[in-house]
Design a protein around this motif. Structure first.
Motif, mmCIF file in Angstrom:
data_model
loop_
_atom_site.group_PDB
_atom_site.id
_atom_site.type_symbol
_atom_site.label_atom_id
_atom_site.label_comp_id
_atom_site.label_asym_id
_atom_site.label_seq_id
_atom_site.Cartn_x
_atom_site.Cartn_y
_atom_site.Cartn_z
ATOM 1 N N PRO A 76 -40.916 -27.494 -42.541
ATOM 2 C CA PRO A 76 -40.360 -28.767 -43.039
ATOM 3 C C PRO A 76 -40.754 -29.083 -44.468
ATOM 4 O O PRO A 76 -39.970 -29.700 -45.205
ATOM 5 N N SER A 330 -35.439 -25.043 -34.002
ATOM 6 C CA SER A 330 -35.768 -24.526 -35.331
ATOM 7 C C SER A 330 -34.677 -24.895 -36.336
ATOM 8 O O SER A 330 -34.961 -25.303 -37.470
ATOM 9 N N THR A 332 -32.726 -27.416 -36.151
ATOM 10 C CA THR A 332 -32.794 -28.867 -36.356
ATOM 11 C C THR A 332 -33.827 -29.221 -37.416
ATOM 12 O O THR A 332 -33.565 -30.025 -38.325
ATOM 13 N N THR A 333 -35.024 -28.623 -37.304
ATOM 14 C CA THR A 333 -36.072 -28.877 -38.289
ATOM 15 C C THR A 333 -35.603 -28.493 -39.689
ATOM 16 O O THR A 333 -35.804 -29.232 -40.662
ATOM 17 N N SER A 337 -34.745 -31.353 -42.546
ATOM 18 C CA SER A 337 -35.595 -31.369 -43.743
ATOM 19 C C SER A 337 -34.766 -31.139 -45.011
ATOM 20 O O SER A 337 -35.015 -31.765 -46.039
ATOM 21 N N SER A 352 -28.810 -33.961 -36.594
ATOM 22 C CA SER A 352 -29.664 -34.149 -35.412
ATOM 23 C C SER A 352 -28.826 -34.419 -34.167
ATOM 24 O O SER A 352 -29.107 -33.880 -33.088
ATOM 25 N N ALA A 413 -38.461 -31.276 -32.632
ATOM 26 C CA ALA A 413 -38.000 -30.587 -33.843
ATOM 27 C C ALA A 413 -37.442 -31.571 -34.864
ATOM 28 O O ALA A 413 -37.632 -31.411 -36.074
ATOM 29 N N ARG A 416 -40.326 -33.115 -36.587
ATOM 30 C CA ARG A 416 -40.950 -32.168 -37.519
ATOM 31 C C ARG A 416 -40.150 -32.085 -38.812
ATOM 32 O O ARG A 416 -40.715 -31.890 -39.885
ATOM 33 N N GLY A 417 -38.833 -32.222 -38.700
ATOM 34 C CA GLY A 417 -37.990 -32.175 -39.889
ATOM 35 C C GLY A 417 -38.301 -33.274 -40.870
ATOM 36 O O GLY A 417 -38.099 -33.114 -42.084
ATOM 37 N N THR A 419 -41.392 -34.493 -41.010
ATOM 38 C CA THR A 419 -42.857 -34.347 -41.057
ATOM 39 C C THR A 419 -43.582 -35.481 -40.338
ATOM 40 O O THR A 419 -44.673 -35.884 -40.738
#
Length: 486
Positions: A76, A330, A332-333, A337, A352, A413, A416-417, A419
């Motif tokens: 990210p 993965s 999606t992140t 980001s 998303s 995820a 995480r994108g 953070t």
């Protein structure tokens, strides 16, 4: 007509998400299948060696998943900087253009700093993980295993402990490239390494082409060789492509000024701190999920060996669809980001939502297949009628479990994108440790539901995780919307 028009708006996002996700899916499924093939090949050599491999990997992967999760923080951070770099290239006249000039604070400069200092961080993680796993070597005989299993495990275990060093470097390079939006390179190289691993297993385990039969030791040596070539190949690819080679940097071009050098060191420490700040909670979260399923095997083992075997069957089947969800996660992140770096909140929302639609579709197909074939799938693994009877019931629950598992994977995820990783770590502890396991144990023993009870606990726990993750992400979106309107 309005609904159809709305769905048509999602088509480009489905396409982009799948383009990123598909290589990750293939990589994950390929790795899972190779692990299964490894077990089958060693199992055909000797039962003690098969037990040694299973025993060693149970210890190894409990530690490994934390290290892999820690390095996931790279994606990210690189993805956000890449999104900003793209925006600089597309719209240099905007206010953001002030940050597009040459220098370490630019998106390109930050990506370069993330690469350099990420390598340093990976070296440190390798040392810590190798020392931690090595310290267990002297205590392998304290886990209640038979002497013949421990003896075979010692040789295999040493090889896989050494292999953690090249494998973690590959994980770092893989996460870095994913941050740049490329998942294809890791897929191709992983498939090559997996094919080599199978060939070397055949040579070293059974003693072909003049080699001595080595059993579990041969499997460990094959794993070490295959994992060693992975980071070499991926780093060679990075150097071969100009668009990626620029981020490796050239220290010879830096000045020898002491003040400049001190500034570089301070910047490096700040980057490492940021990588740890994002990566550590992800590592803990992945560890919590792994340890939850590891403990479930111990608890179900209290019931009977048949229940344990049936649980292993259901878990392996569910793991195949989980690999698909990881691919979507993965993607999606990466997509979230990138769009966040570009400052495009609408695209963040659409990307998303598209991932949610895709994972629900894929896991619905998986659930239908599991539920409709639950009475036939166990025959692939065993002829034991008692195991088959229990496994067919567990696969039914594994099918129902698909929605909670897929949604919580994508929800984590999404966070995480952006953070947002600290609160999700706490949510994971609550959902996995305080809800899934206790409910599973209550259903198993006081309520007398047997192994089915643990899967009921999984459904409850991961549903709570999914709700918490998605609620937090929607709250973040609303806050950003309000900020923009203010």
């Amino acid at each position: 007509m309005h609904i159809f028009t709305k769905w048509r708006e999602y088509f480009p996002y489905y396409k982009r998400n799948l383009k990123v996700a598909f290589p990750v899916m293939i990589t994950q499924i390929g790795a899972s299948l190779v692990g299964l093939i490894d077990s089958i090949m060693v199992g055909h050599y000797a039962t003690a060696d098969f037990a040694a491999v299973s025993f060693s990997n149970a210890i190894f992967f409990t530690v490994m998943v934390f290290a892999m999760g820690l390095l996931m923080g790279v994606t990210p951070l690189v993805g956000f900087a890449k999104g900003e770099a793209d925006r600089c290239a597309e719209r240099p006249s905007e206010a953001l253009s002030d940050r597009c000039a040459e220098g370490p604070a630019t998106p390109k400069g930050r990506i370069t700093a993330l690469f350099r200092n990420g390598v340093i961080l990976t070296m440190g993680v390798c040392v810590v993980m190798a020392l931690l796993l090595s310290s267990v070597y002297s205590f392998l005989d304290r886990f209640g295993q038979e002497d013949v299993v421990v003896e075979a495990a010692r040789r295999y275990y040493l090889y896989i402990v050494i292999s953690i060093i090249p494998f973690l470097f590959f994980c770092f390079f893989k996460q870095f490239l994913e941050g740049l939006g490329n998942t294809l390179v890791a897929m191709i190289l992983t498939l090559i390494a997996n094919g080599l691993n199978i060939l070397l297993n055949w040579i070293f385990i059974f003693g072909h082409w003049g080699a001595e039969p080595m059993g579990a030791t041969g499997a460990g040596l094959a794993t070490l060789i295959a994992r060693t070539i992975l980071p070499i190949m991926v780093f060679a690819v990075i150097l071969a492509r100009k668009q990626w080679r620029q981020y490796v940097g050239d220290r010879r071009q830096e000045t020898g000024d002491r003040q400049q050098a001190a500034g570089n060191r301070r910047q490096g420490m700040e980057v490492i701190r940021r990588l740890l700040e994002v990566g550590t909670p992800i590592g803990i979260q992945t560890f919590l999920e792994t340890i939850t399923f590891t403990l479930s095997f111990i608890f179900i083992g209290w019931l009977s060996k048949e229940a344990l075997a049936a649980h292993q069957i259901a878990n392996q089947i569910a793991n195949l669809t989980f690999m698909l969800a990881i691919g979507i996660g993965s993607a999606t992140t990466i997509r979230v980001s990138h769009q966040l770096g570009k400052g495009d909140l609408y695209a963040v929302r659409m990307a998303s939502n598209a991932s949610i639609h895709l994972v629900l579709l894929m896991n619905t197909v998986g659930a239908i297949l599991m539920i409709s074939l639950r009475n036939y799938i166990p025959y692939i693994f065993t002829k034991d009628t008692e195991v088959i009877a229990i496994a067919s019931q567990l696969i039914l629950f594994a099918g129902l479990f698909q929605y909670a598992d897929g949604l919580q994977t994508v929800g984590a995820a999404m966070l995480r994108g952006i953070t947002d990783v600290k609160k999700p770590m706490f949510y994971a502890f609550v959902a996995y440790i305080l809800i899934a396991l206790p409910i599973g144990l209550i259903c198993m023993f006081p309520l007398g539901l047997g192994a089915n009870g643990m899967w009921i606990g999984f459904i409850f726990g991961l549903s709570v995780a999914a709700i918490l993750f998605h609620t937090r992400f929607r709250k973040w979106l609303r806050q950003r919307d309000n900020t923009r309107k203010a």
